[in-house]
Design a protein around this motif. Structure first.
Motif: not given
Length: 292
Positions: A152-155, A173-178, A255-257
């Motif tokens: 959620v926050d990025g790291c 921030a915003g990455v998802d599984n996969g 993540l994009r947008g």
């Protein structure tokens, strides 16, 4: 930026083409433009375009969605309402009005030192044709695990490369599984853990909030913990169990947008298992009034 070309046009087939025809067209085009065979400056870009088209048109569900919505179906920034989405074990039968970012999350590698991609066109080629060309071009790939809030926050994470060298990478921030992040010399695939409270669908977040029968009947205020804060929401008198409340922009950063998704709060009326004598007497009076 020029508009994306039609996938059927890229493979040179009609929209009514059979699976066999699409597969045959892909084989011919991929062999023609594979960068190990074709040294034209635009060969690799065309090869990626061909594989992108094949990945969609060779999948029955993706093809149906593309036929209906076009490229917008695979663009998270389009804002197109999706279907049910991969909700996993979370029961969404009571939700209404929830919208995702399209039935698939899709992005293609388009330059830059860190981009996001869910497929490697050289891998598709290798799976389709077997070993050979693609095996020599495969980029090193590393997998890392992060928890829900880190996504959620990025790291920042440290990985160890094949040569033993340690490298710190930034996970946005915003990455998802996969999600796959492409760096200059290697790719990183992300695995995201679950959360005991929040459930995710793309940039949207869903949460169950249990309320008392009296609050549902009479209405009032309820404090809800969001991803980073605590907000007060208004519960209307006569609220039914499994009512959904939408908090705009309280979801996960896209993540994009631009912007963030929404937080959906499902209000579940909790019936007490044990009642005091006074509560029982009150409910008996209520039942008497209902029967009149």
């Amino acid at each position: 930026m020029s508009a994306k070309r039609d996938y059927y046009e890229i493979l040179g087939v009609e929209k009514t083409a059979s699976e066999a025809a699409i597969k045959s067209a892909y084989r011919k085009a991929a062999l023609k433009y594979h960068p190990d065979r074709n040294k034209a400056p635009d060969a690799e870009e065309k090869f990626k375009e061909i594989n992108e088209a094949y990945q969609v048109l060779s999948d029955k569900q993706k093809r149906q969605t593309y036929d209906q919505f076009g490229h917008a179906a695979f663009d998270p920034s389009s804002g197109m309402g999706g279907g049910a989405g991969p909700f996993g074990g979370f029961d969404f039968s009571g939700f209404t009005g929830a919208s995702g970012q399209g039935p698939f999350t899709w992005s293609s590698t388009r330059g830059g030192s860190a981009d996001f991609d869910f497929s490697d066109p050289f891998e598709i080629f290798e799976q389709f044709f077997g070993g050979g060309f693609a095996s020599a071009r495969r980029r090193p790939r590393y997998g890392i695990n992060i928890d829900f809030m880190e996504a959620v926050d990025g790291c920042n994470k440290e990985i160890t490369l094949d040569n033993g060298k340690k490298k710190t990478i930034k996970i946005p921030a915003g990455v998802d599984n996969g999600t796959r992040i492409r760096f200059d010399d290697f790719d990183v695939s992300i695995s995201v853990g679950t959360h005991p409270r929040f459930k995710r669908d793309n940039a949207d977040v869903f949460v169950d909030e249990y309320i008392s029968f009296s609050l549902a009947a009479l209405g009032g205020e309820l404090k809800v913990k969001t991803l980073h804060d605590e907000l007060k929401i208004r519960v209307r008198p006569g609220t039914q169990s499994h009512t959904l409340i939408r908090l705009r922009g309280e979801g996960i950063k896209r993540l994009r947008g631009r912007g963030a998704g929404d937080l959906y709060v499902r209000l579940i009326v909790q019936v007490p298992e044990k009642l005091t004598r006074e509560q029982k007497r009150w409910l008996e009076n209520w039942r008497t009034l209902d029967q009149q």
